[in-house]
Design an enzyme around this catalytic site. Sequence first.
Site, PDB file in Angstrom:
ATOM      1  N   GLU A  40      13.889  40.919 -12.612  1.00 56.48           N
ATOM      2  CA  GLU A  40      14.220  39.748 -11.799  1.00 56.48           C
ATOM      3  C   GLU A  40      14.801  40.195 -10.461  1.00 56.48           C
ATOM      4  OE1 GLU A  40      16.285  36.801 -14.141  1.00 56.48           O
ATOM      5  OE2 GLU A  40      14.708  36.763 -15.665  1.00 56.48           O
TER       6      GLU A  40
ATOM      7  N   LYS B  10      27.193  37.410 -24.549  1.00 59.23           N
ATOM      8  CA  LYS B  10      27.045  37.994 -23.219  1.00 59.23           C
ATOM      9  C   LYS B  10      28.317  37.779 -22.408  1.00 59.23           C
ATOM     10  CE  LYS B  10      24.505  36.228 -19.735  1.00 59.23           C
ATOM     11  NZ  LYS B  10      23.289  35.883 -18.968  1.00 59.23           N
ATOM     12  N   TYR B  11      28.849  36.551 -22.456  1.00 62.15           N
ATOM     13  CA  TYR B  11      30.002  36.263 -21.599  1.00 62.15           C
ATOM     14  C   TYR B  11      31.281  36.904 -22.122  1.00 62.15           C
ATOM     15  CZ  TYR B  11      26.883  33.435 -18.925  1.00 62.15           C
ATOM     16  OH  TYR B  11      25.842  33.036 -18.126  1.00 62.15           O
TER      17      TYR B  11
ATOM     18  N   MET C 253      22.853  36.562  -1.191  1.00 64.47           N
ATOM     19  CA  MET C 253      23.719  37.743  -1.125  1.00 64.47           C
ATOM     20  C   MET C 253      23.150  38.834  -0.219  1.00 64.47           C
ATOM     21  SD  MET C 253      23.259  39.856  -4.640  1.00 64.47           S
ATOM     22  CE  MET C 253      23.251  38.567  -5.870  1.00 64.47           C
TER      23      MET C 253
ATOM     24  N   GLU D  46      24.743  38.709 -12.198  1.00 60.35           N
ATOM     25  CA  GLU D  46      24.082  38.394 -13.462  1.00 60.35           C
ATOM     26  C   GLU D  46      22.611  38.181 -13.111  1.00 60.35           C
ATOM     27  OE1 GLU D  46      25.466  34.689 -14.825  1.00 60.35           O
ATOM     28  OE2 GLU D  46      24.790  34.984 -16.868  1.00 60.35           O
TER      29      GLU D  46
ATOM     30  N   TYR E 174      19.971  27.179 -16.817  1.00 59.35           N
ATOM     31  CA  TYR E 174      21.326  27.732 -16.875  1.00 59.35           C
ATOM     32  C   TYR E 174      21.983  27.370 -18.207  1.00 59.35           C
ATOM     33  CZ  TYR E 174      21.076  28.492 -11.781  1.00 59.35           C
ATOM     34  OH  TYR E 174      20.739  28.905 -10.520  1.00 59.35           O
TER      35      TYR E 174
END
Lengths: 695, 695
Positions: free
Chosen positions: A482, A384-385, A458, A473, A375
């Site tokens: 993924e 990206k953020y 989820m 993400e 992470y």
Amino acid sequence: MPELTVTVGVSPYQLDREILIKLDQCDESGHDFVVAPISNPLFRQKMADALTKGFEDRNQLIQAPFSPQELYLRTSDSSDRLVGLTAEWANLDAKDPAERYMAEKVGEYHPYLSAQKGYGKYGERGFTGAVNVQSNSFVDVHSKVNENAHRLTVETCAALLALVMVGGCLQVFEKELLWASYIGISAIIVPSLNTHSTQFINYARMICRALNDYAFHQLWVRVPLDDLTSGDKQQAWKNWMLLKQMCDYSSKLQIALVIKSKLPDQEYISQWFAEPIKCIVLPTTTFTTNPKGYPVLSKPHQNLVRRLLQFTSYVVIEEAEGELTCDTGNHQKFLRYLAQMQDDMSSLEKFAAGYKDYLQSPLQPLMDHLESATYATFEQDPIKYQLYEKRFWTVFQRTTNSHTGRGPLVDRSLNAAKLACRKVKVYALEKNPNAYVTLQRKMESVWKDDVTVFFGDMRFWQPPEKADILVSELLGSFGDNELSPECLDGAQRLLKDDGISIPSSYSSYLAPLSSTKLYNQVTALNGPAHFETPFVVLFDAVDSLATPQKVWDFVHPNPQLPTDAHSVARVDNHHNTRYATNRFTCPKTALVHGLAGYFDAVLYKSITLSICPETHTPGMFSWFPIYFPLKKPILVPSGAIIETHLWRLSSFSKVWYEWSISTEFASANEHGSHTDMKTSTPVHNLNGSSYWIGL
Amino acid sequence: MPELTVTVGVSPYQLDREILIKLDQCDESGHDFVVAPISNPLFRQKMADALTKGFEDRNQLIQAPFSPQELYLRTSDSSDRLVGLTAEWANLDAKDPAERYMAEKVGEYHPYLSAQKGYGKYGERGFTGAVNVQSNSFVDVHSKVNENAHRLTVETCAALLALVMVGGCLQVFEKELLWASYIGISAIIVPSLNTHSTQFINYARMICRALNDYAFHQLWVRVPLDDLTSGDKQQAWKNWMLLKQMCDYSSKLQIALVIKSKLPDQEYISQWFAEPIKCIVLPTTTFTTNPKGYPVLSKPHQNLVRRLLQFTSYVVIEEAEGELTCDTGNHQKFLRYLAQMQDDMSSLEKFAAGYKDYLQSPLQPLMDHLESATYATFEQDPIKYQLYEKRFWTVFQRTTNSHTGRGPLVDRSLNAAKLACRKVKVYALEKNPNAYVTLQRKMESVWKDDVTVFFGDMRFWQPPEKADILVSELLGSFGDNELSPECLDGAQRLLKDDGISIPSSYSSYLAPLSSTKLYNQVTALNGPAHFETPFVVLFDAVDSLATPQKVWDFVHPNPQLPTDAHSVARVDNHHNTRYATNRFTCPKTALVHGLAGYFDAVLYKSITLSICPETHTPGMFSWFPIYFPLKKPILVPSGAIIETHLWRLSSFSKVWYEWSISTEFASANEHGSHTDMKTSTPVHNLNGSSYWIGL
């Protein structure tokens, strides 16, 4: 930050003194190593004399051990600072005086043969002959000529003569290789021959032998980076390719790339980036002189050398033929200066430097629990953020439901909401029990009431209420690799009917790619399954053969899905299977080692991110491309069609890719008519036998 | 003596009754098995209906298990007498009503699509798309069309439609394969598709899967032996080749060859002899009617079927479409009659029948001691020894010195001397201690004073006197491969200065060869070293691609040799090393599996023997040819040059061959310009690492 290093050597064409004296001299002028011929002119003379002898005497002369007087490289002292050079004069192709001398000597010996102009091309029509390769058996030819003079055409005699010389040259070549191996010098440079040459095949065989049986650390084949004004611009590359094939793509076969004054076009330079360049050879004639009288390289040469120094640090300054000076100190200083010149490196480049061509297995985020360090690496990405925040800001008229790792998305969501002056309620859902601990601490200390953290997958979790925005993400280097499609399908029931998914879609891209380095690395992993596994890798020593093309895409929320589809992937994942084919025209004759994969994504409306080379989001480094290898590289002619086939397939418990490449071209025969050729690789990773991603 | 056997089956296009009733009926008419479609028209109707449904319903219909009413093949009873046939109507290429029906159904479903004429060719310029392969996801297309109608060109829609159908057909194909595998029927016939078809790649992938994962005994691909009046005469062969490549040359992939009324030229027939033909399919329309009204085959068809019956005994008589009769009893009887027709077989053919395509390691007569049975086999050859006798008779003005096995050469020498009215003194020398015992007994009982037998190796033995004639029998399938050159060099000192060696010379020959059967047999030996070993084998299931060319020769006595050279091979064998290259033009696109090797020899003056196909000594069977395999077969375009490279090399203790094949052709690109292509196999058996003959 990494610095280009350079190890400069000097290559004298001829030596007039003891090699150890020469080494001392080079030490003084700052060179790191010396490239030296293994044998000296005395040996050359002896070999030329041998040709004039009869059967037994000649064989004895050729097979006799070297006498110390015949060698430049005599002992193993300083052998780590010596690179050997096999006799150039043993090369029939070279326009070399010694060669002509040998030819004349042979000619004198037999008047019938000397009447021939030159020596015929071996393999020409009308002659398919055999000689005693290793015996340099002139007597053989001699007796044949006497006995069968009426049968032998002029052409045949010339060809036989050429073959006799091939035999002699090969014996010289083998003798030198064995000696160099015996004294343990660190590397050896061998000449590169034209594949049309009379001795190419036997030369190639000797290289194979040396790679298999002799104890060299390194064997470098001299390859010219030519800009031919006429003929095939890829000739040198094709010669190299044929040598590679004969050696069965041995990973020990490497290149000493000779850079001349005139550089070829970029596409004929970049083809070499996919090859194992271990040494850069710069003849002094490639340098120009600056106003102060010092040797320098032109700007294009500087750029090229700096690029090549990313692959190797070995540079040889080669003195021109006949020059016996050792005055290459300034050339060497210029190269060191060049290597230390600093470019402004972007944060991407700095981050990337350590990852170039390093193969990583793709993550299994669904099946495995990622580690905190993973992470942390991802969270370094500043771009990206920012994009995620921008995207939140755009859509913040509603409440948000986020799925997270250690919480950066949550932070960005809250930031964006603040900027948009919106009050949001964030549910953070995490399936990794360890990351969940971090999130709980962050909730207590930072987020407080704004965020509620849940533990769960989820695909199975029951929410307190449905969300307006689902933020995730889950994208991999190839977009869907993924299992974002399967995860978001399962989470779709958490979203209101008019809810928004961020990202809202993503597409995958493919292009054929050449890279001997990547091929060798997969080979080194030892086991055929690795050639059926895609790897995440930052490409460096590669030649991209085409602009990537889109292969497929996924859209969220998926309007096809039945409402309240619970964990749909486990029941029926057919809607997430794909097959795609793409057609590329091969711009030059190329060795294809596999496929390069990329993705782009629409986060929301016009806010996108991409790792495709042409559209790469500047400064973003969260994703490297993906590489689908081939078991055996395929040689594709210029202008041929490369057709790629990619499947995304699914079973109850896993998702996997299969791939195959076919080629199409027309082959012209001597009568000018064409035949269509279509070839194909096997299907790789059939039924996910070697690689899959767990659901 | 072996007889051609035939196992005749019948293939109805449609069935109107229970398969078990059909089987009984066929039993009565004398058929051995029945080829039957797996599913019946009810299933076909269900699949067509499925296409008209929405996402969930459609998927449910396709994925639902077969109902018994939808199947012809329902149980595993009699499954050993059933061959399955996958649905032809699942083939987009076929001009089949069901296919058109499906296309229309899809067209009706969406007016925008139905406006298109036909369905576009997948892979055409402008469309590289992806669909959900297994889901037959028309809804996907549907939603895309609605959503992005402005972006989708007419062409794209047509291509998408084609792909949707591909998906459906593949699911039908897979369903049938899995069912057939489940009930355990012995073999299955699948359709062959054109490689230009929209579904070829996915079809090929499904075949790969079936070969890898499903439990079939046999999978036969239907391949037409067409004589196309226009277009590429090798199209069917090339389609088959691409399928093979995608399946990585799986040895489980076999052919059901469909023979039609018009046969192609011989070269396009013989290419199939190199392929794994497991079933011959004869449509009833291929038969003609004789004056008595019975079905017969034309002479060329008879010859072809008899040739093919040497590879397989399975023949299927295929009823024409729509015919529901089972009236193929007479066809079947004609085939049994054809198989029993006797040719006059020569003694060579009788002897050879058991050896066809059977790989034998070459003998090591020098290093090993041969067994008596080996000698006995060789001594059966009536022709070889006649030639030797003829030769002795020619030269008998002097005394003889013979080197022997169990003595047939000695017998022939004595006979010849008697005929020539000459008194000869024979020294028989034998190195095999066991054969020596036999010789001693024969000397005592038969030869008496005419012959003196010695025990020793000809390379080291000291004779009582020098001989006029040295007779030996040391030739192998490739001439020199049992080390005749080295042995006779060592024995040369036993001969007077003007002495004669019988044989006086021998030459080796090579030609490129295609043979899937030989390739599969070497693969089955399990280990890469076997691909670097030459095998002695009587070729049968092969396609010879060129007339053999001479590679090299040896002459005895060798004038180059120093006089009284004792065991010269151990000291210096360079004069017996060879390198040869030969160039062949490939007459048609071909898959090269290796090299066929032969030899001929001059015994004395005009008396010769040969095993080369064009000059084979009639009736002689002592030698079969030799086969040099390739690790991976190479696909060579029509008109390309096949260049062979062969080395005969020697060290102190062994002799070995190395080989390599390179190809040359010009590839034409779309602009009409050409690029030269040169490819090569690796060097095989480098440094004798896998195979050698001990000195």
